[in-house]
Design a protein around this motif. Structure first.
Motif, PDB file in Angstrom:
ATOM      1  N   UNK A   1       0.793  -1.230   0.000  1.00 53.38           N
ATOM      2  CA  UNK A   1       0.000   0.000   0.000  1.00 53.38           C
ATOM      3  C   UNK A   1       0.822   1.274   0.000  1.00 53.38           C
ATOM      4  N   UNK A   2       1.805   1.329   0.891  1.00 55.40           N
ATOM      5  CA  UNK A   2       2.597   2.549   1.018  1.00 55.40           C
ATOM      6  C   UNK A   2       3.218   2.950  -0.308  1.00 55.40           C
ATOM      7  N   UNK A   3       3.708   1.934  -1.028  1.00 54.42           N
ATOM      8  CA  UNK A   3       4.365   2.230  -2.305  1.00 54.42           C
ATOM      9  C   UNK A   3       3.386   2.863  -3.290  1.00 54.42           C
ATOM     10  N   UNK A   4       2.184   2.315  -3.344  1.00 53.54           N
ATOM     11  CA  UNK A   4       1.188   2.824  -4.293  1.00 53.54           C
ATOM     12  C   UNK A   4       0.804   4.259  -3.943  1.00 53.54           C
ATOM     13  N   UNK A   5       0.561   4.474  -2.665  1.00 55.24           N
ATOM     14  CA  UNK A   5       0.148   5.808  -2.233  1.00 55.24           C
ATOM     15  C   UNK A   5       1.260   6.812  -2.542  1.00 55.24           C
TER      16      UNK A   5
ATOM     17  N   UNK B   1       3.558   6.612  -4.839  1.00 50.92           N
ATOM     18  CA  UNK B   1       3.614   6.816  -6.288  1.00 50.92           C
ATOM     19  C   UNK B   1       2.521   7.794  -6.722  1.00 50.92           C
ATOM     20  N   UNK B   2       1.329   7.556  -6.221  1.00 45.28           N
ATOM     21  CA  UNK B   2       0.196   8.384  -6.573  1.00 45.28           C
ATOM     22  C   UNK B   2       0.448   9.836  -6.166  1.00 45.28           C
ATOM     23  N   UNK B   3       0.918  10.024  -4.942  1.00 41.10           N
ATOM     24  CA  UNK B   3       1.176  11.377  -4.443  1.00 41.10           C
ATOM     25  C   UNK B   3       2.212  12.081  -5.310  1.00 41.10           C
ATOM     26  N   UNK B   4       3.291  11.374  -5.631  1.00 41.48           N
ATOM     27  CA  UNK B   4       4.347  11.991  -6.427  1.00 41.48           C
ATOM     28  C   UNK B   4       3.861  12.386  -7.818  1.00 41.48           C
ATOM     29  N   UNK B   5       3.072  11.499  -8.439  1.00 42.37           N
ATOM     30  CA  UNK B   5       2.565  11.809  -9.777  1.00 42.37           C
ATOM     31  C   UNK B   5       1.707  13.063  -9.738  1.00 42.37           C
ATOM     32  N   UNK B   6       0.835  13.124  -8.732  1.00 41.32           N
ATOM     33  CA  UNK B   6      -0.049  14.284  -8.627  1.00 41.32           C
ATOM     34  C   UNK B   6       0.738  15.554  -8.336  1.00 41.32           C
ATOM     35  N   UNK B   7       1.715  15.424  -7.437  1.00 41.47           N
ATOM     36  CA  UNK B   7       2.529  16.600  -7.122  1.00 41.47           C
ATOM     37  C   UNK B   7       3.240  17.139  -8.354  1.00 41.47           C
TER      38      UNK B   7
ATOM     39  N   UNK C   1      -9.019   5.797   0.228  1.00 42.51           N
ATOM     40  CA  UNK C   1      -8.979   7.018   1.047  1.00 42.51           C
ATOM     41  C   UNK C   1      -7.743   7.834   0.716  1.00 42.51           C
ATOM     42  N   UNK C   2      -6.622   7.148   0.542  1.00 41.16           N
ATOM     43  CA  UNK C   2      -5.356   7.856   0.327  1.00 41.16           C
ATOM     44  C   UNK C   2      -5.230   8.417  -1.087  1.00 41.16           C
ATOM     45  N   UNK C   3      -5.984   7.881  -2.042  1.00 40.20           N
ATOM     46  CA  UNK C   3      -5.819   8.308  -3.443  1.00 40.20           C
ATOM     47  C   UNK C   3      -6.995   9.126  -3.963  1.00 40.20           C
ATOM     48  N   UNK C   4      -7.850   9.634  -3.113  1.00 39.46           N
ATOM     49  CA  UNK C   4      -8.940  10.503  -3.535  1.00 39.46           C
ATOM     50  C   UNK C   4      -8.390  11.578  -4.469  1.00 39.46           C
ATOM     51  N   UNK C   5      -9.047  11.969  -5.526  1.00 40.00           N
ATOM     52  CA  UNK C   5     -10.276  11.432  -6.098  1.00 40.00           C
ATOM     53  C   UNK C   5     -10.025  10.526  -7.305  1.00 40.00           C
ATOM     54  N   UNK C   6      -8.855   9.951  -7.407  1.00 36.66           N
ATOM     55  CA  UNK C   6      -8.548   9.126  -8.584  1.00 36.66           C
ATOM     56  C   UNK C   6      -9.481   7.905  -8.645  1.00 36.66           C
TER      57      UNK C   6
END
Lengths: 303, 379
Positions: B269-273, B275-281, B340-345
């Motif tokens: 999970x941590x890895x996915x979150x 990754x998601x955060x970095x892409x969005x940032x 919860x961590x990847x809202x709103x994707x």
């Protein structure tokens, strides 16, 4: 005595996603409970062992998780610093030279230097002694990088010996290679899954360990093993709504049996099956169960 | 799953985007998802598509009828598609990225003729092209830019190397630009350069304090050789720099989307979150998070059917249903945390199949889940 007895360094190896960290954590728990002062080293990954044992995350400093059980996440930056300090000896010299942006940049291009310092830190702890001359760690368990990377990683001392002219790096590399290849010191444990690709990779890794690395594997752990449950004829008896379920299970039973047979045929190693577990959350209890399945490794019934 | 009334985000991406990049850690079925998306684009959307894979399982290559995927793009035989009952509106192509060769080609294109051999033969170049953090990721993106520039395809789907650290991926173009920063070499070599002795043979490190200390660490010869290498690669500077900039731009372009692929394992999970955060940032466009190999919950009907079975079969089936229930619940916990961590994707779920995806029918089946033809209720 089991296949793992006197060796102080256990190297846990396998493809990503096969449960290497789970096996590492379970081995560590068992080793510590037998009264061995144990250090777990994870190498530059998202650290997982602490979560498996329901403890706060471990960083680059050694942290105690349990009685006799310690862990550290070995990362390149800190390992490089410690390695450099061992050579230059003075913090001020280190800061002037190694923390210089240009020098840092420069060092990134030296082949295998990063792997050398990561492995170097693990082997440094292996040789650490207490004031009264005894080993500081009775046992070190290393969660090695995923296969492919594992071969590159464990082969670094030899690569450096082959390419770097005699000097401080080469001297270090030689000592490291000698420790890794000494069967009295180092034992490798291969972890795999009952599926075709992971088994293929394990056979490759086993061969590479013997030929190229000269590191001695002692056992293979076949994780998420699905034992026999359904018999011939069961599939015909169930209604359509349950057929996929039963077929799926039978398929996994077959894959498990095949994987075990192939590993037993191609690897001259005891194969330890750890059944698939169904705990809702993975924690200490899971690790204790896994450790129970792994006990033939040190109790001697493995053959 | 998409909210009712909204179009499946991947169907839409397959129609509108020109580049899809599948990212995620190893062992989650990323290559299969990439291949399924390309298949769907060609077969259902009628867009000429290419999937560029990194290290496909033999069975996937076989599934595509390509016993050996090579560095060249190969067209998938339409007869195979017809045989598997998969429509073939537009041609589908597949290739496997040969990282070493792509690096070599890049150097051959960018370096002046008299420097090429010297660079290609240096062991520092070997380290750069294979082991430097981000170098594999970079070369995958470089290939993507090449393919895109030729514009032979309506859609290119890029599979990516299993990345231990998401930042290695996003930072790759910058790191490669860093690589061209030869200030370091100049600085270490300043005394020699100042004396006008720029020939490698005459380099001397004697006068630099830093160089002296460093050579204690690496040995003087290693350091000298590295400095020589850095001076020779400084000749690739401009074209390389331009290339890395283009690659960075392509990733951020509105016509490019990322698809994050993961398995529902709680430990990933941590890895996915992250990754998601970095892409969005980084203002990258994320089309969807695909959760692959999700265990479905046993249904009431299955439970009822099981009770009607004779023993010992009933016990065996019920044990299997209980296990599936436990796995489905574990997946549900992980998925809830992830959402919860990847809202709103948007999220898309693909059930775990009996076996690995090993033929075109299975690949098409996966594609139907990805694009909403078939839907899996979130556990």
């Amino acid at each position: 005595m089991g296949v793992l007895s006197e060796q102080r360094l256990w190297v846990v190896s396998g493809k990503g996603g096969v449960g290497k960290s789970t096996v590492t954590a379970a081995l560590a728990l068992a080793s510590a409970r037998q009264g061995h002062r144990t250090l777990v080293c994870e190498i530059n990954v998202q650290e997982r062992i602490s979560a498996f044992l329901e403890r706060p995350e471990v960083g680059p400093e050694i942290r105690q998780l349990d009685p006799n059980l310690f862990a550290v996440n070995v990362r390149p930056e800190e390992a490089m610093r410690e390695y450099a300090l061992m050579i230059v000896r003075f913090e001020r010299v280190y800061r002037t030279v190694f923390e210089n942006r240009l020098v840092k940049y420069f060092l990134r291009f030296i082949p295998s230097l990063q792997e050398l310092v990561l492995l170097g830190k693990v082997l440094f702890h292996l040789q650490e002694k207490t004031a009264d001359g005894r080993w500081k760690w009775d046992r070190i368990i290393m969660d090695a990088p995923a296969t492919g990377h594992a071969i590159t990683f464990l082969n670094v001392p030899q690569v450096i010996l082959d390419t770097v002219p005699p000097g401080p790096m080469a001297t270090q590399a030689e000592r490291m290679r000698d420790l890794l290849t000494d069967p009295q010191t180092t034992a490798a444990i291969l972890v795999t899954l009952p599926e075709e690709m992971p088994v293929n990779e394990t056979v490759d890794l086993y061969r590479a360990m013997g030929r190229q690395l000269q590191i001695h594997p002692r056992a293979v752990v076949l994780n998420m093993y699905v034992g026999d449950r359904f018999g011939a004829g069961d599939l015909e008896q169930v209604p359509a709504s349950l057929r996929d379920l039963v077929r799926d299970h039978m398929c996994r039973e077959e894959l498990s049996a095949k994987a075990r047979a192939r590993l037993e045929a191609e690897l001259e190693l005891p194969v330890i099956a750890v059944p698939r577990l169904f705990d809702r959350s993975i924690g200490r209890r899971t690790m204790e169960t896994v450790a129970g399945h792994l006990s033939p490794l040190w109790e001697g019934s493995a053959s | 799953m998409s909210a009712p009334g909204l179009e499946n985000p991947l169907s839409r991406a397959l129609r509108e985007k020109t580049v899809l990049v599948a990212v995620g850690s190893g062992g989650v079925g990323k290559t299969t998802v990439a291949a399924a998306l390309a298949l769907r684009s060609a077969s259902a959307e009628g867009r000429r598509a290419l999937v560029c894979t990194i290290d496909p399982a033999k069975r996937l290559a076989n599934a595509l009828g390509l016993s050996e995927l090579g560095n060249a793009e190969m067209r998938i035989d339409e007869a195979l598609l017809r045989h598997a009952d998969v429509p073939a509106k537009a041609p589908l192509f597949a290739m496997m990225l040969d990282m070493k060769r792509t690096w070599d080609e890049l150097v051959e294109r960018s370096a002046p003729p008299d420097k090429r051999e010297k660079i290609l033969n240096s062991r520092f170049y070997q380290a750069l092209s294979s082991r430097l953090a981000g170098s594999q990721e970079y070369i995958a993106m470089e290939k993507l830019a090449q393919l895109r520039a030729r514009s032979d395809y309506d859609l290119v789907v890029l599979d990516t190397p299993p990345t231990a650290h998401a930042i290695d991926f996003l930072d790759a173009p910058n790191r490669i630009l860093d690589f061209l920063d030869t200030d370091a070499a100049r600085w270490l070599l300043t005394p020699a350069l100042a004396a006008g002795r720029v020939g490698l043979r005459f380099l001397s490190f004697g006068s630099s304090y830093a160089a002296k200390t460093l050579s204690k660490f690496t040995g003087a010869e290693t350091l000298q050789e590295l400095a020589g290498f850095m001076l020779s690669i400084s000749t690739l500077n401009e074209s390389f720099r331009q290339r890395a900039r283009q690659v960075g731009e392509l990733l951020a372009a509105p016509s490019t989307s990322f698809v994050i692929v993961t398995a529902p394992n709680p430990e990933r999970l941590d890895e996915v979150v992250h990754f998601h955060t970095l892409l969005r940032q980084n203002q990258m466009n994320v089309a969807a998070v695909v959760v692959n190999r999700v265990h479905p919950r046993p249904t009431e009907a299955q439970r009822a059917d099981a009770t009607a079975l004779p023993e010992p079969l009933r016990g065996r089936v019920e044990a299997t249903l209980d296990e599936l229930q436990a796995l489905a619940e574990r997946d549900a916990d992980a998925i809830a945390a992830l959402r919860r961590a990847c809202e709103p994707t948007p999220f898309i779920f693909v059930p775990r199949f009996e076996r690995d995806v090993h033929d075109l029918t299975a690949l098409w089946h996966t594609a139907r889940y990805l694009t909403g033809d078939l839907e899996m209720t979130a556990p």
